[in-house]
Design an enzyme around this catalytic site. Sequence first.
Site, short mmCIF file in Angstrom:
data_model
loop_
_atom_site.label_atom_id
_atom_site.label_comp_id
_atom_site.label_asym_id
_atom_site.label_seq_id
_atom_site.Cartn_x
_atom_site.Cartn_y
_atom_site.Cartn_z
N LYS A 1 0.82 -1.20 0.00
CA LYS A 1 0.00 0.00 0.00
C LYS A 1 0.86 1.26 0.00
CE LYS A 1 -4.27 -1.84 1.45
NZ LYS A 1 -5.63 -1.57 1.85
N ARG B 1 -5.57 -7.04 -10.79
CA ARG B 1 -6.28 -8.23 -11.26
C ARG B 1 -7.63 -7.78 -11.83
NH1 ARG B 1 -10.10 -7.66 -7.30
NH2 ARG B 1 -9.29 -7.17 -5.25
N GLU C 1 -3.64 7.10 7.89
CA GLU C 1 -4.24 7.81 6.77
C GLU C 1 -5.41 8.60 7.32
OE1 GLU C 1 -4.25 5.60 2.70
OE2 GLU C 1 -6.33 5.75 3.36
#
Lengths: 164, 164, 509, 509
Positions: D114, D293, D201
């Site tokens: 991340k 994906r 965050e």
Amino acid sequence: MEAGGRLFKVALTAAPGGHALALTIDGAPVAVDARETSSGYSLLVDGRVIEAAITDGVQGRTSGEVVVHLPSVSVPVAIDAGRRRGKTTRHADGEQRIVAPMPGRIVRVLVQPGDLVELRQPVVVIEAMKMENELRAPKAGTIKEVAVEPGAPVEAGRLLIVIE
Amino acid sequence: MEAGGRLFKVALTAAPGGHALALTIDGAPVAVDARETSSGYSLLVDGRVIEAAITDGVQGRTSGEVVVHLPSVSVPVAIDAGRRRGKTTRHADGEQRIVAPMPGRIVRVLVQPGDLVELRQPVVVIEAMKMENELRAPKAGTIKEVAVEPGAPVEAGRLLIVIE
Amino acid sequence: MKVLIANRGEIAVRVARACRELGLTSVAVYSDCDRESLHVRAADEAYPIGAPPARESYLNIEKLLDVARRSGATLVHPGYGFLAENAAFADACASAGLTFVGPSAESIRLMGSKTAARDAAIAAGVPVVPGTDAPFEAGASDAHILAEGDRIGFPLLVKAVAGGGGKGMRSVASRGELLAAVRTAGSEAASAFGDASVFLERRLINPRHIEIQLMGDHHGTVVPFVERECSIQRRHQKVVEESPSTRVSAKTRTAMAECAASVARSVGYANAGTIEFLLDDDEKFYFLEMNTRLQVEHPVTEMVTGIDLVHWQLRVALGEKLTIDPERALTPRGHAIECRVIAEDPDQGFLPSPGRVLGLQVPQGPGVRDDGGVAEGFEIPVFYDSLIAKLVVWGESREVAIQRLGRALSEYQVRGVRTTLPFFRWLLAQPEFASADFHTAWLDEVLASRNGEPFAAVSDADVRDAVIAAAVHAHRLASQAGGGGAASNPSYGTRPGGWRHAARLDGLR
Amino acid sequence: MKVLIANRGEIAVRVARACRELGLTSVAVYSDCDRESLHVRAADEAYPIGAPPARESYLNIEKLLDVARRSGATLVHPGYGFLAENAAFADACASAGLTFVGPSAESIRLMGSKTAARDAAIAAGVPVVPGTDAPFEAGASDAHILAEGDRIGFPLLVKAVAGGGGKGMRSVASRGELLAAVRTAGSEAASAFGDASVFLERRLINPRHIEIQLMGDHHGTVVPFVERECSIQRRHQKVVEESPSTRVSAKTRTAMAECAASVARSVGYANAGTIEFLLDDDEKFYFLEMNTRLQVEHPVTEMVTGIDLVHWQLRVALGEKLTIDPERALTPRGHAIECRVIAEDPDQGFLPSPGRVLGLQVPQGPGVRDDGGVAEGFEIPVFYDSLIAKLVVWGESREVAIQRLGRALSEYQVRGVRTTLPFFRWLLAQPEFASADFHTAWLDEVLASRNGEPFAAVSDADVRDAVIAAAVHAHRLASQAGGGGAASNPSYGTRPGGWRHAARLDGLR
């Protein structure tokens, strides 16, 4: 018959042949045109189309409980409720048993015998299908028995908790 | 077994349990993983997926003929062909009977007893489902019998013509 | 609000779905052999209307109006076929205070006459196939008929004024055949339609059948749609339809659409309709006729424009204004192909194959739409057309649509009756289909030249697979007969599915 | 050419269908409990790969490579989940000479972190949610953690670097909760992902989850697509997805698409991927993470753009150049909504409901796509996620799509296991759903406030209908038991369907 929490007195008054059946439900007459389909029945009652699939209920194999699947809702019906009534283990006002709804592993037990629990209070956490799932109390009451320990693998149907 | 116009000698050599079956077909061994599905079987043979639905064949109820529906073709198979062989009414080289494939009305009969017909020559016109349909000779031969007249209503399976 | 669906089968299911989407209650009708039909089971209400022959049920106006009264329906959707293009039915609905979901009785009447429709097209400035200006009088002289034939030129077609579906139609290659053809076409038309009048039309060489879908509202708006290509026909019956046509340029599309819309506007047309054209090799097009109803093949238009025609039929009938973007209606997005899956045996000259559908496996997944009218277990009646479903596929391009059609056909299975599925699998492999190199007579020519070869070629590998499956099945039956728990195969028979299957087989023996 | 599909369930079926459409042979794999799964039955070939637990089968790289060798497959499609974002698997495929249908191992590795993904976004000039620039060191001091928290501001989120699906994530409302949250998130991440690193965050207030689909080829082209709206989540799991989002203007769409494409280009991304953003009330958006994906919800993008993403995955993997029109990829046509039909009991807090699917009735007709992974009779295993099918609907507008979804849900029935279908019927009736007035926490809030009320309200009329059906059923059983030909009802038992049904009931008693 028992469905939706109440008893219905159902009688077949005539089956004159063909697909027409005459019933009474709690004394009121109902005329049904009934056809078998690959999954259950297609019924016409006063012009209304009722598509009903039938599967055996949870206790169906021994007790005649079926599940009637209408297009958007499924309704369990005990076909011969009068006869069975005394045998059921479900007493909304009495003892209630919480069983494992699927195979899995007990992650946490949140109550001890003697605890008072409220309706829908979480009592056990079970891990299955990669997720943790809380099982909640189906009624308010007192914990009578805790039949599992954290970490234990359980089969579907295994008794976990008894509330009274 | 008989399928695709020829006989197969099929033997079950082992069913060790589970879903594995060992067969021989005309002496050659075939290992099959077989599962029942809602419409027939899902088979694996050497990694190849064979989805086969089964219905009773035209003569299935009495004689053990089934139709195996593979994804794009349907193949009638006579399961116990050896035993049944003498009973069949289908002789490609002998007498051939044309029957009504569906209920309808005979519009025209195009041949008379004694006529020579070629393979696929139209012999009878039958009206059904709002359309006129020609029935054709399944083999070249001589008309032995004409069993209907124009205008006659016929049921499915009714004998119309015999060719020999 | 309730909608009486005066039809059966897949189109009645299609309309019932649209009703549910729009919050309308659907009312089905059924003949005695249709009680278990999917269109009954998919509706909110259903009422019987009589014996199986259509004239005693689906064509019986009085019974239909009676159901409307009884159920409280205020709209009537006629579907296609049956009473969809019957002006008397539209009139009767109006008299009974019902809203007919279709054009006015006047439009139906006018466009139902091939010659009147032709006149309307000429008046609207639309090219028509050269032909006689009016049908022949009852006692027209041989000389007059021959003179007209000479004027039009050979080859030509003799057509019934009231005709449809190839009935009352004769192809005439040369002058010598003309008089006989006029006579037989006339007598065929008299018996089929109660109207013996016929006329002559030039026969184009290998034309395409191209049609333009229209939608009109009751406020003067008519929107034409991108064309449908319907040239693949067997004996004048459409078999495969697609949109767009590979042979129609954007310029021709606009021209055809404008012509179609101007014919419709000139007669004040409302609701769904279709104008059929013939297209020749030079991309010149000729008005053929107008169908004043929803067509069987409407889904291909829906798939390439994203516009739901049945929704709009109902909304227009309720007085709404059309708010379709005309540009969008005319601009195909991708390519759609429809196959009519019919209970006919292609290997027996497409002989109807009524009977019980023992098993039905419908394709799913991306780009596949199945508009079905039959559920597993249904006995397809002999009294009506035998359409089981319309398989419609969509792809970014015609090539992808064809790939997808192949995949969808590989998943499709109907057990118990013969269907046209093997025919479509064969068709897909034809180079003329892949290259879209066909015309209205192409399929009949190819079929004639095939000389009865089976459509589904069964390979030796298929036969072997079938034998393996049959052997497994025989073993299964034997284990079952032996008490359901043969020691050699303890796992069989422990599943509900297994029991059910075995029990069924026992039941049938 | 053969494609090994290293997955199961609906996505393996989806890929097998694409393979068939493109003329590729599909090779399925199955664990011991999946032999009868639809993904096996839909493939051309299938091979066993071991015991049901995923690490012994679907996560076992050696076994998968072995099947590739044995079958002669040259491509490997990983689907989603399992090994789809496992760089070691992509590497192993490459080493074995197999073409991995997905991005490079480097892309997977980079974007799987991340913080690295965040750095890549920052480097590409894409806005990110304010947060710590790097994960905390193993022994980070409390003072450092608190200082970072103060810098970012509260409320904030503690997130695991290796995280996903809500694991290793904690919401922190105020300063006092921070240290404990960092510790528990870290230990949760350590046990779930083998990596304890976490970062902070800022937590946006009621943001939307909006994501941009991408497709890249091996020739430097990256095409971004119209956004997907995935804000309806339960416990950070998407439940309903749609495209486009009602809250994204054309201008924002273009900006988000450009940002997404530039992140992808900056890392040389090839094949399908998705960049997730949060969108606040001012239509400001922030990079969240990249999924390397195909997503579960890819069909909504396919339905509004008409572009087949799985086709393109395979074509790009085979070296083709992307020829997608970028304009078309960014221009939604109509509206698509996807519902994940899962074997969970919404009335028991969405508890998994494994078991045998006794009956399955899938909606058909216009605008409905069902990407299913389960056939009637299949026993849904407890070992994997319990997705039965993805119901996707399309409509000209969001309003029509919702009408159609209602119709499709009315046709959908799964018998034998509980599913989320009643939940979706309930959701459809929520005013916030109709007005698209929701955010990522909305569903959890509404569910909490419902306090366990059943999702499918059973009316008195329903109960009465069920009693009538049960009475008919009881009569049927009684006539059957009485010899199959009770004089009172001679017509029963004469149909194969009837026999079968009765026989089944007998078999189960």
